[in-house]
Design a protein around this motif. Structure first.
Motif, mmCIF file in Angstrom:
data_model
loop_
_atom_site.group_PDB
_atom_site.id
_atom_site.type_symbol
_atom_site.label_atom_id
_atom_site.label_comp_id
_atom_site.label_asym_id
_atom_site.label_seq_id
_atom_site.Cartn_x
_atom_site.Cartn_y
_atom_site.Cartn_z
ATOM 1 N N ALA A 1 0.815 -1.214 0.000
ATOM 2 C CA ALA A 1 0.000 0.000 0.000
ATOM 3 C C ALA A 1 0.850 1.265 0.000
ATOM 4 N N TYR A 2 0.406 2.244 -0.781
ATOM 5 C CA TYR A 2 0.966 3.597 -0.806
ATOM 6 C C TYR A 2 2.404 3.662 -1.305
ATOM 7 N N THR A 3 2.894 2.603 -1.897
ATOM 8 C CA THR A 3 4.232 2.645 -2.495
ATOM 9 C C THR A 3 4.179 3.386 -3.826
ATOM 10 N N VAL A 4 5.245 4.123 -4.132
ATOM 11 C CA VAL A 4 5.343 4.892 -5.369
ATOM 12 C C VAL A 4 6.520 4.350 -6.176
ATOM 13 N N ILE A 5 6.279 4.026 -7.445
ATOM 14 C CA ILE A 5 7.311 3.469 -8.325
ATOM 15 C C ILE A 5 7.369 4.308 -9.595
ATOM 16 N N GLY A 6 8.569 4.802 -9.916
ATOM 17 C CA GLY A 6 8.751 5.722 -11.027
ATOM 18 C C GLY A 6 8.867 5.054 -12.380
ATOM 19 N N PRO A 7 8.974 5.854 -13.441
ATOM 20 C CA PRO A 7 8.910 5.331 -14.811
ATOM 21 C C PRO A 7 10.124 4.538 -15.261
ATOM 22 N N ASP A 8 11.266 4.767 -14.668
ATOM 23 C CA ASP A 8 12.496 4.111 -15.122
ATOM 24 C C ASP A 8 12.902 2.943 -14.221
ATOM 25 N N VAL A 9 11.945 2.388 -13.523
ATOM 26 C CA VAL A 9 12.194 1.280 -12.600
ATOM 27 C C VAL A 9 11.866 -0.044 -13.274
ATOM 28 N N ARG A 10 12.740 -1.023 -13.066
ATOM 29 C CA ARG A 10 12.539 -2.384 -13.577
ATOM 30 C C ARG A 10 12.661 -3.352 -12.405
ATOM 31 N N ILE A 11 11.666 -4.220 -12.221
ATOM 32 C CA ILE A 11 11.675 -5.171 -11.108
ATOM 33 C C ILE A 11 11.390 -6.556 -11.665
ATOM 34 N N ALA A 12 12.282 -7.507 -11.390
ATOM 35 C CA ALA A 12 12.178 -8.854 -11.945
ATOM 36 C C ALA A 12 11.293 -9.744 -11.072
ATOM 37 N N ALA A 13 11.114 -10.961 -11.542
ATOM 38 C CA ALA A 13 10.139 -11.898 -10.973
ATOM 39 C C ALA A 13 10.408 -12.215 -9.508
ATOM 40 N N GLY A 14 9.336 -12.399 -8.757
ATOM 41 C CA GLY A 14 9.422 -12.903 -7.399
ATOM 42 C C GLY A 14 9.766 -11.885 -6.334
ATOM 43 N N SER A 15 10.003 -10.637 -6.695
ATOM 44 C CA SER A 15 10.372 -9.629 -5.705
ATOM 45 C C SER A 15 9.130 -9.064 -5.021
ATOM 46 N N ILE B 1 7.758 -5.752 -2.716
ATOM 47 C CA ILE B 1 7.993 -4.386 -2.272
ATOM 48 C C ILE B 1 6.947 -4.060 -1.215
ATOM 49 N N GLY B 2 7.391 -3.691 -0.026
ATOM 50 C CA GLY B 2 6.469 -3.416 1.070
ATOM 51 C C GLY B 2 5.728 -2.107 0.899
ATOM 52 N N PRO B 3 4.883 -1.747 1.863
ATOM 53 C CA PRO B 3 4.134 -0.500 1.797
ATOM 54 C C PRO B 3 5.005 0.724 2.074
ATOM 55 N N HIS B 4 4.538 1.859 1.580
ATOM 56 C CA HIS B 4 5.161 3.150 1.883
ATOM 57 C C HIS B 4 6.622 3.228 1.435
ATOM 58 N N CYS B 5 6.944 2.606 0.321
ATOM 59 C CA CYS B 5 8.282 2.739 -0.263
ATOM 60 C C CYS B 5 8.222 3.705 -1.445
ATOM 61 N N VAL B 6 9.361 4.329 -1.733
ATOM 62 C CA VAL B 6 9.513 5.114 -2.956
ATOM 63 C C VAL B 6 10.682 4.522 -3.733
ATOM 64 N N ILE B 7 10.403 4.061 -4.931
ATOM 65 C CA ILE B 7 11.434 3.505 -5.803
ATOM 66 C C ILE B 7 11.447 4.352 -7.066
ATOM 67 N N GLU B 8 12.549 5.007 -7.341
ATOM 68 C CA GLU B 8 12.595 5.998 -8.413
ATOM 69 C C GLU B 8 13.925 5.898 -9.146
ATOM 70 N N GLY B 9 14.176 6.879 -10.025
ATOM 71 C CA GLY B 9 15.423 6.897 -10.765
ATOM 72 C C GLY B 9 15.521 5.731 -11.733
ATOM 73 N N HIS B 10 16.706 5.613 -12.338
ATOM 74 C CA HIS B 10 16.986 4.483 -13.227
ATOM 75 C C HIS B 10 17.426 3.301 -12.362
ATOM 76 N N THR B 11 16.442 2.589 -11.856
ATOM 77 C CA THR B 11 16.674 1.532 -10.870
ATOM 78 C C THR B 11 16.249 0.184 -11.425
ATOM 79 N N THR B 12 17.155 -0.778 -11.326
ATOM 80 C CA THR B 12 16.870 -2.152 -11.728
ATOM 81 C C THR B 12 16.972 -3.044 -10.502
ATOM 82 N N ILE B 13 15.931 -3.813 -10.234
ATOM 83 C CA ILE B 13 15.873 -4.716 -9.093
ATOM 84 C C ILE B 13 15.677 -6.128 -9.630
#
Length: 261
Positions: free
Chosen positions: A24-38, A40-52
């Motif tokens: 809940a309430y997590t914010v994920i930006g346009p340049d974020v990539r997240i692979a299978a099985g990960s 992300i908890g609530p109230h996180c901000v994931i931004e920038g050119h980020t690969t997870i």
């Protein structure tokens, strides 16, 4: 049931595998990539050119991929890359890199990152490391594999910690820490070989004995660093397996700011 909470704000350009869970309430930006099985908890901000990568667990209240805390930063598209199977606990802050270095902050695989850990710009963190609560890594810090860093420890810019080392609680790391060693305190002091850690990783008695020889040459033989390096290199002629010696020699060769002694 959707794996993404309806209150999460995910940019349409972000690329998330269909198996990724977002709280809940997590914010994920346009340049974020997240692979299978990960997850992300609530109230996180994931931004920038980020690969997870795959199978990471990121707990609540984390800031991942924010711009570096560097006054020279001018909005360049630098990156944060996180590998696989990492656990990242609450209130961590991981920043992207800078163009003054390689432009990337990188976290490897299978790391255990406790609460309130800060990874500044251009940090390189290897695999299987444990960073306890409140560890702060300044810009350009490099840590190898299988390193344990005690809580509330701070590392100055460009410090290096070799693989299989252990840093004690509340240490002030202002010099490089060679592989296999334990160090703590302020000022930082090298204590001994990280024997407990090596045994946990199934190092044989013969390997540990060789590492103790290198420790003795570095810290117990009244040799200059140059003399100790030469003596450690001479050990190769007495061994059939030299990987641990090479790891030590390569680390010492790059120790431009000196090692803790």
């Amino acid at each position: 049931m959707s794996l993404i909470h309806p209150t999460a704000l995910i940019d349409p350009a972000a690329q998330l595998d269909s198996s990724v869970k977002v709280g809940a309430y997590t914010v994920i930006g346009p340049d974020v990539r997240i692979a299978a099985g990960s997850t992300i908890g609530p109230h996180c901000v994931i931004e920038g050119h980020t690969t997870i990568g795959r199978d990471n667990t990121i707990f609540q209240f984390n800031s991942i991929g924010a711009a570096p805390q560097d006054m020279k930063y001018a909005g360049e598209p630098t990156r944060l890359v996180i590998g696989d199977r990492n656990t990242i606990r609450e209130y961590c802050t991981f920043n992207t890199g800078t163009v003054q270095d390689k432009g990337v902050t990188q976290l490897g695989d299978d790391n255990w990152i406790m609460a309130y850990v800060h990874l500044a710009h251009d940090v390189l963190l290897g695999h299987h490391n444990v960073l306890a609560n409140g560890v702060t890594l300044a810009g350009h810090v490099e840590i190898g594999d299988w390193v344990t860093v005690g809580g509330l420890t701070g590392m100055l810019q460009r410090m290096r910690v070799g693989s299989h080392a252990m840093i004690g609680f509340q240490a002030h790391v202002a010099q490089d820490v060679p592989p296999f060693m334990t160090a703590d305190g302020n000022p930082l002091t090298a204590r001994a070989v990280n024997v407990v850690g090596l045994r946990r990783r199934d190092f044989s008695a013969e390997r540990i004995a060789l590492i103790k020889q290198m420790h003795k040459l570095l810290y117990r033989s009244s040799l200059t660093l140059e003399q100790a390096v030469a003596a450690i290199a001479d050990l190769k002629s007495q061994q059939t397996e030299v990987a641990d010696i090479e790891l030590m020699l390569n680390f010492l060769a790059a120790a431009s700011r000196g090692i803790v002694r």
